[in-house]
Design a protein around this motif. Structure first.
Motif, PDB file in Angstrom:
ATOM      1  N   ILE A  14       1.190  -0.524   0.025  1.00 45.33           N
ATOM      2  CA  ILE A  14      -0.220  -0.142   0.138  1.00 45.33           C
ATOM      3  C   ILE A  14       0.997   1.841   0.036  1.00 45.33           C
ATOM      4  O   ILE A  14       0.270   2.482   0.992  1.00 45.33           O
ATOM      5  CB  ILE A  14      -0.884   0.132   0.688  1.00 45.33           C
ATOM      6  CG1 ILE A  14      -2.290   0.713   0.884  1.00 45.33           C
ATOM      7  CG2 ILE A  14      -0.261  -0.273   2.579  1.00 45.33           C
ATOM      8  CD1 ILE A  14      -3.060   0.674  -0.034  1.00 45.33           C
ATOM      9  N   SER A  40       4.783  -4.134   6.822  1.00 41.74           N
ATOM     10  CA  SER A  40       5.118  -3.882   8.248  1.00 41.74           C
ATOM     11  C   SER A  40       3.979  -2.972   8.379  1.00 41.74           C
ATOM     12  O   SER A  40       2.736  -2.591   8.173  1.00 41.74           O
ATOM     13  CB  SER A  40       6.387  -2.354   7.933  1.00 41.74           C
ATOM     14  OG  SER A  40       5.031  -1.574   7.545  1.00 41.74           O
ATOM     15  N   PRO A  75       8.028  -4.137  -4.003  1.00 41.82           N
ATOM     16  CA  PRO A  75       8.901  -4.302  -5.255  1.00 41.82           C
ATOM     17  C   PRO A  75       9.049  -5.296  -5.704  1.00 41.82           C
ATOM     18  O   PRO A  75       8.907  -6.763  -5.724  1.00 41.82           O
ATOM     19  CB  PRO A  75      10.126  -4.125  -4.020  1.00 41.82           C
ATOM     20  CG  PRO A  75       9.824  -3.371  -2.793  1.00 41.82           C
ATOM     21  CD  PRO A  75       8.411  -4.007  -2.849  1.00 41.82           C
ATOM     22  N   ALA A  78      10.081  -8.900  -4.216  1.00 40.94           N
ATOM     23  CA  ALA A  78       9.202  -9.737  -3.549  1.00 40.94           C
ATOM     24  C   ALA A  78       7.856 -10.068  -4.016  1.00 40.94           C
ATOM     25  O   ALA A  78       7.518 -10.700  -3.290  1.00 40.94           O
ATOM     26  CB  ALA A  78       8.647  -8.658  -2.685  1.00 40.94           C
ATOM     27  N   VAL A  99       1.258  -4.666 -10.631  1.00 37.13           N
ATOM     28  CA  VAL A  99       1.765  -3.143 -11.638  1.00 37.13           C
ATOM     29  C   VAL A  99       3.459  -3.411 -11.635  1.00 37.13           C
ATOM     30  O   VAL A  99       3.699  -2.126 -11.726  1.00 37.13           O
ATOM     31  CB  VAL A  99       1.238  -2.232  -9.638  1.00 37.13           C
ATOM     32  CG1 VAL A  99      -0.467  -2.408  -9.777  1.00 37.13           C
ATOM     33  CG2 VAL A  99       1.866  -2.451  -8.550  1.00 37.13           C
ATOM     34  N   GLY A 100       4.085  -4.430 -10.822  1.00 40.56           N
ATOM     35  CA  GLY A 100       5.329  -4.376 -11.497  1.00 40.56           C
ATOM     36  C   GLY A 100       6.335  -3.574 -12.137  1.00 40.56           C
ATOM     37  O   GLY A 100       5.676  -4.035 -13.669  1.00 40.56           O
ATOM     38  N   ALA A 127       3.157   4.677 -14.691  1.00 41.14           N
ATOM     39  CA  ALA A 127       2.112   6.503 -13.913  1.00 41.14           C
ATOM     40  C   ALA A 127       3.176   6.147 -12.760  1.00 41.14           C
ATOM     41  O   ALA A 127       3.146   5.141 -12.260  1.00 41.14           O
ATOM     42  CB  ALA A 127       0.986   6.218 -13.114  1.00 41.14           C
ATOM     43  N   GLY A 128       3.744   6.811 -11.996  1.00 48.67           N
ATOM     44  CA  GLY A 128       4.500   7.187 -10.877  1.00 48.67           C
ATOM     45  C   GLY A 128       4.987   8.916 -10.295  1.00 48.67           C
ATOM     46  O   GLY A 128       4.808   9.732 -11.584  1.00 48.67           O
ATOM     47  N   SER A 132       7.074   7.823  -2.329  1.00 49.83           N
ATOM     48  CA  SER A 132       6.524   5.896  -1.547  1.00 49.83           C
ATOM     49  C   SER A 132       5.692   6.273  -0.291  1.00 49.83           C
ATOM     50  O   SER A 132       5.811   7.564  -0.035  1.00 49.83           O
ATOM     51  CB  SER A 132       8.147   5.426  -2.107  1.00 49.83           C
ATOM     52  OG  SER A 132       9.006   5.767  -1.645  1.00 49.83           O
ATOM     53  N   ASP A 233      12.819   5.951  -5.524  1.00 51.36           N
ATOM     54  CA  ASP A 233      12.919   4.950  -3.908  1.00 51.36           C
ATOM     55  C   ASP A 233      14.061   3.550  -4.383  1.00 51.36           C
ATOM     56  O   ASP A 233      14.134   3.187  -5.204  1.00 51.36           O
ATOM     57  CB  ASP A 233      11.169   3.917  -3.725  1.00 51.36           C
ATOM     58  CG  ASP A 233      11.463   2.769  -2.419  1.00 51.36           C
ATOM     59  OD1 ASP A 233      12.147   3.562  -1.783  1.00 51.36           O
ATOM     60  OD2 ASP A 233      11.581   1.846  -2.522  1.00 51.36           O
ATOM     61  N   VAL A 240      14.538  -3.459  -9.826  1.00 53.30           N
ATOM     62  CA  VAL A 240      13.937  -2.764 -11.072  1.00 53.30           C
ATOM     63  C   VAL A 240      15.265  -3.190 -12.165  1.00 53.30           C
ATOM     64  O   VAL A 240      15.906  -4.123 -13.635  1.00 53.30           O
ATOM     65  CB  VAL A 240      13.573  -1.898 -11.491  1.00 53.30           C
ATOM     66  CG1 VAL A 240      13.726  -1.324 -13.254  1.00 53.30           C
ATOM     67  CG2 VAL A 240      12.139  -1.670 -11.240  1.00 53.30           C
TER      68      VAL A 240
HETATM   69  P1  NAP Z   1       6.283   2.207  -2.267  1.00 50.31           P
HETATM   70  O1  NAP Z   1       5.191   3.445  -2.357  1.00 50.31           O
HETATM   71  O2  NAP Z   1       7.649   2.087  -1.521  1.00 50.31           O
HETATM   72  O3  NAP Z   1       5.215   0.607  -1.413  1.00 50.31           O
HETATM   73  C1  NAP Z   1       5.758  -0.794  -1.720  1.00 50.31           C
HETATM   74  C2  NAP Z   1       4.735  -1.431  -0.864  1.00 50.31           C
HETATM   75  O4  NAP Z   1       5.462  -2.865  -0.833  1.00 50.31           O
HETATM   76  C3  NAP Z   1       4.966  -0.421   0.572  1.00 50.31           C
HETATM   77  O5  NAP Z   1       3.641  -1.864   1.365  1.00 50.31           O
HETATM   78  C4  NAP Z   1       5.624  -2.060   1.316  1.00 50.31           C
HETATM   79  O6  NAP Z   1       5.308  -2.761   2.749  1.00 50.31           O
HETATM   80  C5  NAP Z   1       6.481  -3.335   0.379  1.00 50.31           C
HETATM   81  N1  NAP Z   1       6.675  -4.190   0.838  1.00 50.31           N
HETATM   82  C6  NAP Z   1       8.503  -3.578   0.418  1.00 50.31           C
HETATM   83  N2  NAP Z   1       8.944  -4.677   0.323  1.00 50.31           N
HETATM   84  C7  NAP Z   1       8.586  -5.799   0.443  1.00 50.31           C
HETATM   85  C8  NAP Z   1       8.726  -7.463   0.730  1.00 50.31           C
HETATM   86  N3  NAP Z   1      10.045  -7.006   0.536  1.00 50.31           N
HETATM   87  N4  NAP Z   1       7.394  -7.778   0.745  1.00 50.31           N
HETATM   88  C9  NAP Z   1       6.887  -8.293   0.536  1.00 50.31           C
HETATM   89  N5  NAP Z   1       6.279  -6.322   0.941  1.00 50.31           N
HETATM   90  C10 NAP Z   1       7.284  -4.682   0.495  1.00 50.31           C
HETATM   91  O7  NAP Z   1       6.449   1.404  -3.927  1.00 50.31           O
HETATM   92  P2  NAP Z   1       5.604   1.815  -4.844  1.00 50.31           P
HETATM   93  O8  NAP Z   1       6.255   2.958  -6.035  1.00 50.31           O
HETATM   94  O9  NAP Z   1       4.432   2.102  -5.071  1.00 50.31           O
HETATM   95  O10 NAP Z   1       6.227   0.061  -6.155  1.00 50.31           O
HETATM   96  C11 NAP Z   1       5.265  -1.210  -6.065  1.00 50.31           C
HETATM   97  C12 NAP Z   1       4.988  -1.325  -7.276  1.00 50.31           C
HETATM   98  O11 NAP Z   1       4.691  -0.506  -8.496  1.00 50.31           O
HETATM   99  C13 NAP Z   1       6.610  -1.818  -7.546  1.00 50.31           C
HETATM  100  O12 NAP Z   1       7.129  -3.694  -8.628  1.00 50.31           O
HETATM  101  C14 NAP Z   1       7.058  -0.941  -8.417  1.00 50.31           C
HETATM  102  O13 NAP Z   1       8.013  -1.418  -9.671  1.00 50.31           O
HETATM  103  C15 NAP Z   1       5.913  -0.615  -9.510  1.00 50.31           C
HETATM  104  N6  NAP Z   1       5.679   0.891  -9.587  1.00 50.31           N
HETATM  105  C16 NAP Z   1       6.546   2.015  -9.290  1.00 50.31           C
HETATM  106  C17 NAP Z   1       6.112   3.456 -10.175  1.00 50.31           C
HETATM  107  C18 NAP Z   1       6.487   4.494  -9.173  1.00 50.31           C
HETATM  108  O14 NAP Z   1       6.939   5.801  -9.746  1.00 50.31           O
HETATM  109  N7  NAP Z   1       6.744   4.441  -8.218  1.00 50.31           N
HETATM  110  C19 NAP Z   1       4.898   3.397 -10.920  1.00 50.31           C
HETATM  111  C20 NAP Z   1       4.656   2.162 -11.465  1.00 50.31           C
HETATM  112  C21 NAP Z   1       4.711   0.812 -10.830  1.00 50.31           C
HETATM  113  P3  NAP Z   1       6.601  -1.888   4.050  1.00 50.31           P
HETATM  114  O15 NAP Z   1       5.989  -0.750   3.524  1.00 50.31           O
HETATM  115  O16 NAP Z   1       5.112  -2.168   4.871  1.00 50.31           O
HETATM  116  O17 NAP Z   1       7.162  -2.294   4.215  1.00 50.31           O
END
Ligand code: NAP
Length: 308
Positions: A14, A40, A75, A78, A99-100, A127-128, A132, A233, A240
């Motif tokens: 989340i 967490s 990530p 994971a 959404v990876g 989109a992003g 984080s 992040d 990636v």
């Molecule tokens: P984020 O804001 O850092 O959130 C990551 C989430 O994953 C948190 O809920 C975190 O939990 C959880 N997490 C982290 N490490 C974990 C592990 N080892 N096992 C289980 N859960 C874990 O990340 P995000 O930007 O939303 O990215 C999530 C995914 O979307 C990634 O795969 C990324 O490649 C993809 N994505 C990202 C973007 C971008 O611009 N950020 C765009 C498109 C796609 P805790 O906080 O509880 O540790």
């Protein structure tokens, strides 16, 4: 006003992406129940404070029980462990997606765990932001952005159409793509720019002849725009790089060749070559604005909007 699309949606992870989906689902009333889990307790508690869902679960396996749509937003490194954990609790007929930012690796990690009768349809919203965590999300993050679905062998048309409709309701334009092709395209449009940004910012930080205060003071001359990407992040981008290794190395090789060409042109004073390249690249920027993928505003249109 949109209508209910799923009885229960489970969001595993989340952060920026998961919480943006949660906000959009709530705003548009797309599910009766939204169950959330995060690795967490702190993040889960914050999601609850923000009122992102209707049910908060410490265990991902509890979160996905009876869910019609499960979205994994963790990530990429994971994703296999998450799939393994939730597999036995997935409801037959459920749609499982993610959404990876890399697809071939996510598929090879998750697919072996997907039970018969569960529709696994990997996805990637293009989109992003550089932020984080659950506070960083916003409901219109996906508005006007592409979402790429990379169905696997045996993916059925009806669940693909449902997932497509879901993303369209979130404001996305949806395209289907082969996973390996996705990884190649994203290596050039997203992964390489981030790696270059990390490298430039690292180089500037290491330069001994220029002080740190000068780097910050004069950053508006170009450096600043790289620091936005380079503040993304670290966990996400480490994963990636490790999970789209081949495509990234191929693009880096091309990039190095082109850089050598530029280096030669500068060394030998070949102004025409430089001028031609800089004119071509200017046109690329114009076509991105024309395609509605950015604005000509000085802040590049990236000020986060204040939707709930
Ligand atoms: P984020 O804001 O850092 O959130 C990551 C989430 O994953 C948190 O809920 C975190 O939990 C959880 N997490 C982290 N490490 C974990 C592990 N080892 N096992 C289980 N859960 C874990 O990340 P995000 O930007 O939303 O990215 C999530 C995914 O979307 C990634 O795969 C990324 O490649 C993809 N994505 C990202 C973007 C971008 O611009 N950020 C765009 C498109 C796609 P805790 O906080 O509880 O540790």
């Amino acid at each position: 006003m949109s209508t209910l699309q799923f009885d229960k949606i489970a969001l595993i992870g989340i952060g920026l992406i998961g919480s943006s989906i949660a906000r959009a689902v709530k705003l548009k009333g797309l599910a009766r129940e939204v169950a959330i889990s995060s690795r967490s307790r702190e993040t889960l508690a914050r999601a609850e404070e923000l009122g992102l869902g209707t049910l908060y679960c410490e265990e991902a396996r509890d979160c996905v029980r009876d869910a019609d749509l499960v979205i994994v937003s963790v990530p990429v490194g994971a994703s296999g462990a998450v799939a393994e954990e939730i597999a036995a609790s997935l409801k037959p007929g459920a749609i499982l997606t993610d959404v990876g930012s890399t697809k071939a690796s996510v598929i090879s990690q998750m697919l072996p765990h997907v039970p018969e009768g569960v529709h696994f349809i990997p996805g990637h919203p293009i989109a992003g932001t550089e932020h984080s965590g659950p506070d960083a999300g916003f409901a219109d993050l996906f508005e006007g952005r592409w979402c790429i679905l990379t169905p696997v062998e045996g993916s059925q048309a009806e669940p693909i159409a449902r997932l497509r409709h879901f993303w369209e309701t979130l404001g996305s334009k949806v395209e289907e793509m082969d996973p390996a092709h996705h990884d190649k395209v994203l290596a050039i449009v997203s992964h390489l720019p981030h790696i270059i940004a990390y490298n430039i910012v690292g180089t500037a930080a290491d330069l001994e002849t220029v002080t740190e205060s000068e780097v910050i003071k004069y950053s508006a001359s170009g450096f600043r725009d790289f620091t936005r990407l380079a503040s993304s992040d670290p966990t996400m981008w480490r994963d990636v790089c490790l999970h789209n290794k081949d495509a990234i190395l191929e693009m880096l090789a091309r990039f190095s060749e082109d850089l050598a060409y530029l280096q030669r042109a500068i060394r030998w004073g070949e102004g025409d070559k430089l001028f031609d390249l800089f004119t071509r690249t200017r046109a690329v920027r114009r076509s991105i604005i024309e395609a509605g993928q950015d604005t000509a505003a000085p802040d590049f249109g990236r000020h986060i909007k204040s939707t709930p």
